[in-house]
Design an enzyme around this catalytic site. Structure first.
Site, PDB file in Angstrom:
ATOM      1  N   LYS A 156       0.830  -1.200   0.000  1.00 30.94           N
ATOM      2  CA  LYS A 156       0.000   0.000   0.000  1.00 30.94           C
ATOM      3  C   LYS A 156       0.870   1.257   0.000  1.00 30.94           C
ATOM      4  O   LYS A 156       1.921   1.313   0.646  1.00 30.94           O
ATOM      5  CB  LYS A 156      -0.910   0.005   1.229  1.00 30.94           C
ATOM      6  CG  LYS A 156      -1.848  -1.194   1.311  1.00 30.94           C
ATOM      7  CD  LYS A 156      -2.884  -1.171   0.224  1.00 30.94           C
ATOM      8  CE  LYS A 156      -3.899  -2.287   0.405  1.00 30.94           C
ATOM      9  NZ  LYS A 156      -5.010  -2.205  -0.554  1.00 30.94           N
ATOM     10  N   HIS A 287     -10.099  -8.520  -7.886  1.00 20.46           N
ATOM     11  CA  HIS A 287      -9.880  -8.063  -6.522  1.00 20.46           C
ATOM     12  C   HIS A 287     -10.411  -9.066  -5.503  1.00 20.46           C
ATOM     13  O   HIS A 287     -11.554  -9.512  -5.587  1.00 20.46           O
ATOM     14  CB  HIS A 287     -10.588  -6.715  -6.324  1.00 20.46           C
ATOM     15  CG  HIS A 287     -10.672  -6.278  -4.890  1.00 20.46           C
ATOM     16  ND1 HIS A 287     -11.841  -6.340  -4.152  1.00 20.46           N
ATOM     17  CD2 HIS A 287      -9.728  -5.774  -4.055  1.00 20.46           C
ATOM     18  CE1 HIS A 287     -11.614  -5.883  -2.934  1.00 20.46           C
ATOM     19  NE2 HIS A 287     -10.354  -5.544  -2.844  1.00 20.46           N
TER      20      HIS A 287
END
Length: 355
Positions: A156, A287
């Site tokens: 991230k 996802h």
């Protein structure tokens, strides 16, 4: 442990502490059972459950083979709340269950039922790269993922201080070497100017993609970014219909489409989207929900990526096999999942429709 990404650090969301799961079982008059699921992070689970409970009765007495028609019937049963968002996420659990049932009736895995191009698919880990984890922990997680056979690492980014992001990416690249695939995910937290600056600064790290650099619905901004950067742009996980994805595809906003089958209405809608993405020449990286997406990704003509999240593993008795950077597509009939005793004990309601 609460999970934090850039949305938390910018104050837009609280740390994630749970994933709400919606399970659906569709039973035939001969006793065969199809199992499907959907999910919601942070909020929305009760809404999905309530909507599924309202519309599910329209399936009673229907031929479970007619899945596309039944998807439309379920949409019209709840037409006043629309064809995206919580409504289609609720329908997804039922749609997935119908496909699982069809695979079981045919004696084929979902992959083979739909038409497989691959018996295994590339896979990468995300769960070890969240922003609440110090960089030392991220590197340790990367080592464990590589030793477990995973083929890529995503971390991230999107912190208010971009220098911190660059330092983390640099450390990961040095740790895994120049040739190992790495990706980054900004979780929609950059504006257009920041995305350009950060995208250019990230070019040196030879990323597989930059994910969600902008608001998920900013088709124009994504298209401009994709045209100006060498690094591919990926997005789509937050979209909740084929129509929303089509806007990105038509605008050439992404190089890699990232649909989520439970979010866009289930397998029926996912396969519609794959046809559009293939026609546009896009790559695929679904996802979350690897237990479902490993089957769906295997039907894509190009080499897809599947996201490895171990979070749902306690819910099922089965485990996906990984070797040499790839997930092995399960061969059991249907989706190939059975609920663990643990999750059966958590079931909130059962036998909602019995007649």
């Amino acid at each position: 442990m609460p999970i934090s990404d850039a949305k938390v650090l910018t104050g837009r969301q609280k740390p994630m502490t749970e994933v709400a799961m919606l399970f659906a079982e569709v039973t035939t008059e001969h006793g065969l059972v199809g199992l499907g699921f959907s999910y919601s992070k942070r909020a929305g689970g009760p809404a999905q459950f309530a909507h599924a409970r309202e519309v599910a009765p329209v399936l009673v007495g229907e031929d479970p083979n007619d899945i596309a028609r039944l998807w439309t019937k379920l949409v019209w049963a709840g037409a006043s709340v629309g064809r995206s968002g919580a409504a289609t996420q609720a329908i997804a659990a039922l749609d997935n269950a119908l496909w699982d049932l069809k695979g079981k009736r045919a004696g084929l895995s979902l992959s083979k039922l739909l038409g497989a191009h691959h018996d295994s698919v590339r896979c990468y880990n995300t769960s070890g790269g969240f922003l609440h984890t110090p960089i030392g922990g991220v590197l340790d997680n990367a080592t464990r993922s590589i030793e477990a056979g995973l083929g890529g690492i995503k971390i991230k980014v999107g912190q208010p201080d971009g220098a911190l992001d660059l330092a983390r990416v640099k450390a990961l690249r040095e740790h895994v070497g120049d040739d190992f695939p790495i990706m980054v995910d900004a979780n929609q937290q950059w504006d257009r100017a920041t995305a350009i600056r950060m995208g250019r600064a990230l070019e040196e790290f030879d990323l597989v993609w930059i994910e969600e650099p902008l608001d998920a619905y900013d088709a124009v901004g994504h298209a401009d970014l994709a045209a100006r950067l060498d690094t591919p742009i990926a997005s789509g996980e937050m979209l909740t219909s084929v129509r929303e994805h089509k806007e990105l595809i038509d605008a050439r906003s992404v190089d890699i489409v990232q649909p989520d089958a439970p979010r866009i209405g289930g397998i029926t809608q996912f396969m519609r989207l794959l046809a559009l993405a293939d026609e546009a020449g896009l790559d695929l990286a679904p996802h979350f929900a690897m237990e479902l997406h490993v089957h769906l990704a295997s039907t894509y003509p190009r080499q897809p990526w599947v996201e490895h999240f171990e979070w749902l593993e306690p819910l099922f008795n089965e485990r996906i096999q990984i070797a040499d950077g790839r997930m092995i597509v399960p061969s059991a009939a249907g989706i190939g999942l059975t609920l663990s005793d643990r999750v059966t004990g958590w079931t909130v309601a059962d036998d909602l429709v019995t007649e």
